[in-house]
Design an enzyme around this catalytic site. Structure first.
Site, PDB file in Angstrom:
ATOM      1  CG  ASP A  23      -2.093  -0.978   1.047  1.00 39.52           C
ATOM      2  OD1 ASP A  23      -2.259  -1.530  -0.044  1.00 39.52           O
ATOM      3  OD2 ASP A  23      -2.809  -1.213   2.054  1.00 39.52           O
TER       4      ASP A  23
ATOM      5  CE  LYS B 173      -3.297  -4.241   0.702  1.00 39.41           C
ATOM      6  NZ  LYS B 173      -4.472  -3.742   1.431  1.00 39.41           N
TER       7      LYS B 173
ATOM      8  CB  CYS C 281      -2.920  -3.329   4.700  1.00 36.85           C
ATOM      9  SG  CYS C 281      -4.599  -2.717   4.408  1.00 36.85           S
TER      10      CYS C 281
END
Length: 276
Positions: free
Chosen positions: A67, A177, A210
């Site tokens: 991310d 994702k 995450c």
């Protein structure tokens, strides 16, 4: 009584490679296939870590960057647009900028794992949507950003792009994702299995969300997991990062500093160890 005969040596076979990459390939030609995968010599790397010093095999290691994308790290991304200070999320940028050349030089695969949802959101349950739009006001995943920087967390949108000045290089891998964990509903595990890796270095944001969810799933799937401390960050309170580091060391794997990793990568390679 006839003495047992030693096994015949494996016969070398020419022919084309058949596989997703040079690490996981058969060799095939007309009338014959060899299932013997390419032999990869071990490349041990010993690095200071917690709770113990670790020796890993660089030939069986990959870096997973979670991310590091505009929606979470850029000034015109989604988090900044809802008033979150994204400066903590930008802290890993220079750290990764320093580590990536050394890891690529060591032929460690780099996997960029970013949120990148379908425009129709067809695979997202209400619980995932609620995280980003708790009051159902229509301002969550897939909505246009006021800055004009794309749609929130949408695949193909600038918001899902890797934050500058980080940049992928040829040979890097990209996996989209759709959950906190990058293993759920994605091809991440298949990609890593085809790379024939055992150990995963983790970097990115948010460390307690995450990154941790993906790391935990990796550990549960049998991967060795190592969190690179300065290469992760979070916009959550400091105690969340403290708890994450504690739990990684206590329950799932190891933490190491980017400084220790860089030092180990720059050290002269040791002589190949004997088989014990």
């Amino acid at each position: 009584m006839t003495a047992p005969q030693p096994p015949a040596p494996a016969r070398a076979m020419t022919g084309g490679l058949l596989g997703p990459n040079a690490r996981n390939a058969w060799r095939a030609k007309a009338g014959e296939v060899s299932l013997l995968r390419p032999v990869r010599p071990r490349r041990p790397l010993t690095v200071e870590a917690l709770p113990q010093r670790v020796t890993l095999d660089l030939s069986a290691t990959a870096l997973v960057i979670v991310d590091m994308q505009n929606d979470f790290c850029a000034g015109d991304g989604w988090l900044a647009g809802i008033g979150v200070d994204v400066s903590p999320a930008r802290a890993p940028i220079p750290v990764l900028g320093g580590l990536l050349p050394a890891l690529r030089a060591a032929e460690v695969p780099v996997v960029w794992l970013n949120w990148g949802n379908r425009p129709d959101l067809a695979n997202l349950p209400p619980g995932v949507l609620h995280v980003y739009d708790a009051e159902a006001t229509g301002g969550g995943i897939g909505t246009p950003l006021p800055s004009g920087a794309g749609r929130v967390l949408e695949r193909g949108s600038p918001s899902a792009g890797i934050v500058a000045p980080l940049a992928p290089e040829e040979g890097d891998l990209h996996v989209a994702k759709y959950r906190m964990s990058g293993f759920q509903d994605t091809e991440l595990d298949s990609v890593l299995r085809n790379l024939r890796v055992d150990s995963l270095l983790f970097a990115g944001v948010n460390a307690d969300q995450c990154v941790l969810a993906t790391l935990m799933d990796a550990a549960n799937l049998g991967y060795d997991v190592l969190l690179v401390e300065e290469a992760v960050a979070t916009t959550s309170p400091a105690y969340c990062l403290d708890a994450t580091l504690y739990n990684v060391r206590q329950c799932f794997g190891f933490t190491l500093t980017a400084t220790a990793l860089a030092a180990a990568l720059s050290a002269p390679a040791p002589a190949p160890p004997g088989e014990g």
